[in-house]
Design an enzyme around this catalytic site. Structure first.
Site, PDB file in Angstrom:
ATOM      1  N   ASN A   1      33.607  37.217  38.507  1.00 15.31           N
ATOM      2  CA  ASN A   1      34.757  37.699  39.278  1.00 15.31           C
ATOM      3  C   ASN A   1      34.580  39.207  39.436  1.00 15.31           C
ATOM      4  OD1 ASN A   1      37.195  38.505  40.303  1.00 15.31           O
ATOM      5  ND2 ASN A   1      38.427  37.853  38.530  1.00 15.31           N
TER       6      ASN A   1
ATOM      7  N   LYS B   1      36.267  41.252  41.026  1.00 11.60           N
ATOM      8  CA  LYS B   1      37.547  41.983  41.178  1.00 11.60           C
ATOM      9  C   LYS B   1      37.391  43.020  42.301  1.00 11.60           C
ATOM     10  CE  LYS B   1      38.718  40.839  36.461  1.00 11.60           C
ATOM     11  NZ  LYS B   1      39.397  41.175  35.222  1.00 11.60           N
TER      12      LYS B   1
ATOM     13  N   HIS C   1      45.031  34.197  38.969  1.00  9.63           N
ATOM     14  CA  HIS C   1      44.498  35.122  37.963  1.00  9.63           C
ATOM     15  C   HIS C   1      45.650  35.945  37.390  1.00  9.63           C
ATOM     16  CE1 HIS C   1      42.290  38.402  36.124  1.00  9.63           C
ATOM     17  NE2 HIS C   1      41.233  37.607  36.144  1.00  9.63           N
TER      18      HIS C   1
ATOM     19  N   GLU D   1      45.933  38.953  36.795  1.00 16.28           N
ATOM     20  CA  GLU D   1      46.188  40.205  37.530  1.00 16.28           C
ATOM     21  C   GLU D   1      47.032  39.928  38.780  1.00 16.28           C
ATOM     22  OE1 GLU D   1      42.070  41.412  37.604  1.00 16.28           O
ATOM     23  OE2 GLU D   1      42.193  41.644  35.436  1.00 16.28           O
TER      24      GLU D   1
ATOM     25  N   GLU E   1      42.226  32.227  30.368  1.00 12.93           N
ATOM     26  CA  GLU E   1      41.952  33.648  30.183  1.00 12.93           C
ATOM     27  C   GLU E   1      43.143  34.311  29.496  1.00 12.93           C
ATOM     28  OE1 GLU E   1      38.876  35.236  33.227  1.00 12.93           O
ATOM     29  OE2 GLU E   1      40.853  35.377  34.129  1.00 12.93           O
TER      30      GLU E   1
ATOM     31  N   GLY F   1      39.157  42.497  29.866  1.00  9.86           N
ATOM     32  CA  GLY F   1      38.778  43.899  30.045  1.00  9.86           C
ATOM     33  C   GLY F   1      39.027  44.769  28.823  1.00  9.86           C
TER      34      GLY F   1
ATOM     35  N   SER G   1      36.450  39.176  28.305  1.00 14.28           N
ATOM     36  CA  SER G   1      35.406  39.920  27.586  1.00 14.28           C
ATOM     37  C   SER G   1      34.224  39.043  27.167  1.00 14.28           C
ATOM     38  CB  SER G   1      35.998  40.649  26.373  1.00 14.28           C
ATOM     39  OG  SER G   1      36.977  41.581  26.791  1.00 14.28           O
TER      40      SER G   1
HETATM   41  P1  13P Z   1      36.465  40.700  31.632  1.00 11.83           P
HETATM   42  O1  13P Z   1      35.241  39.848  31.477  1.00 11.83           O
HETATM   43  O2  13P Z   1      36.167  42.057  32.196  1.00 11.83           O
HETATM   44  O3  13P Z   1      37.289  40.735  30.387  1.00 11.83           O
HETATM   45  O4  13P Z   1      37.398  39.996  32.758  1.00 11.83           O
HETATM   46  C1  13P Z   1      37.712  38.672  32.631  1.00 11.83           C
HETATM   47  C2  13P Z   1      38.376  38.225  33.874  1.00 11.83           C
HETATM   48  O5  13P Z   1      39.498  38.606  34.159  1.00 11.83           O
HETATM   49  C3  13P Z   1      37.645  37.321  34.785  1.00 11.83           C
HETATM   50  O6  13P Z   1      38.470  36.771  35.743  1.00 11.83           O
END
Ligand code: 13P
Length: 249
Positions: free
Chosen positions: A9, A11, A94, A96, A166, A172, A211
Site C-alpha cells: 500500500n 499510500k 483502511h 486512515e 491492521e 507506521g 509495521s
Molecule cells: P506500515 O507497514 O507502514 O505500518 O503500514 C501498514 C498499513 O497501513 C498498510 O495498509
C-alpha cells in the site's frame, strides 16, 4: 490451500518518476511465483504503472474508491473507471480512511458490494485503536467492523474478498503485533466468517498489516491463519518489498 498474498500500500507517496523507478527495481529482482503480489498505487499513476507491470505477475490495485458508478461526485473515482483502467484490487476501509476521512462501516459496506459487482477484489481492512485494545474491546470492535462491512455479501462472493487485520497502533509505528496476537485475532475473524458463511470461511484469505518488515514476516507467515501481509513503509523500497514477497526463500 490459500495462496499467500503480499500487498504493498503505497499510500500518498512517490512522484511519478519515483514510482516508475520503484517498479523497475522490483521487476529486476527474482520474485517467488507461489506468492501473489500486488501494488496499490495512487489513482493518478494507474495507467502508467499498468504498462510496466502487465504480464509480470504483479497485480494492480488502488487504495480506495467511491461506491457509485458515475454521477455528480466531484473528486471521486468509481469502480467502472478502475475496471476500465485495468485495476483488479481495491483497498477498502483502511483505518486512515476511517479516521481522517470519516468513513463509516455503512459506506465501506456499500464499497465492498460495488467492488464485487464490478469484479474488483476488495481488500477489506479492520482493526482496533490502542485505547480499544487497552480497554479489552478489540474483539468487539473488529467483530462489529466485519459484520457491518460484510452485511449482505453472499457465500459465493465472500471467497473473493481479502480481509486485512491492521491494528491502528501498529501502523507506521514500528510496533508490530506479536505473531501470537495477530494469529489470535485473525483466527477470531475466521470464526466470525464461519458463523456467517460456514466452511467456505477456510478459503478466505486474511492478512496482517502494521509495521511488517523483512525481520518479522517469517514469524507472521508461519501462523496457521495468517495468509499474507498488507505493507506500508516497507513496500516503498524495492529491496524490502522483494524480501517480503520472497519470505519463503
Ligand atoms: P506500515 O507497514 O507502514 O505500518 O503500514 C501498514 C498499513 O497501513 C498498510 O495498509
Amino acid at each position: 490451500m490459500r495462496k499467500p498474498i503480499i500487498i504493498g500500500n503505497w499510500k500518498m507517496n512517490k512522484t511519478l518518476d519515483e514510482a516508475k523507478i520503484l517498479i523497475s527495481n522490483i521487476l529486476s529482482q527474482k520474485l517467488d511465483n507461489s506468492v501473489e503480489k500486488v501494488v496499490c498505487v495512487p489513482y493518478i499513476y494507474v495507467t502508467e504503472i499498468k504498462k510496466l507491470i502487465d504480464g509480470t505477475g504483479i497485480g494492480l490495485g488502488v487504495q480506495n474508491m467511491f461506491y457509485e458508478n458515475s454521477g455528480a461526485y466531484t473528486g471521486e473515482i468509481s469502480p467502472i473507471m478502475l475496471k476500465s483502467c485495468g485495476v483488479s484490487y481495491v483497498i477498502l476501509g483502511h483505518s486512515e480512511r476511517r479516521t481522517i476521512f470519516n468513513e463509516t462501516d455503512d459506506m465501506i459496506n456499500k464499497k465492498v458490494k460495488a467492488a464485487l459487482q464490478n469484479n474488483l477484489i476488495p481488500i477489506l481492512c479492520c482493526g482496533e485503536s490502542l485505547e480499544e485494545r487497552n480497554s479489552g474491546a478489540e474483539k468487539d470492535v473488529v467483530k462489529r467492523q466485519i459484520n457491518n462491512s460484510l452485511f449482505g455479501i453472499s457465500k459465493s462472493e465472500i471467497e473473493k474478498v481479502i480481509i486485512a487485520y491492521e491494528p491502528i497502533w501498529a501502523i507506521g509505528t514500528g510496533l508490530t503485533a506479536s505473531s501470537e496476537d495477530a494469529e489470535d485475532m485473525i483466527k477470531f475473524i475466521r470464526e466470525i466468517l464461519k458463523d456467517i458463511y460456514g466452511e467456505i470461511s477456510f478459503k478466505v484469505r486474511i492478512q496482517y498489516g502494521g509495521s511488517v518488515k523483512p525481520n518479522n514476516i517469517k514469524d507472521l507467515m508461519q501462523k496457521e491463519n495468517i495468509d499474507g501481509a498488507l505493507v506500508g513503509g516497507a513496500c516503498l523500497e524495492s529491496t524490502s518489498f522483494c524480501e517480503l514477497i520472497n519470505y519463503k526463500i
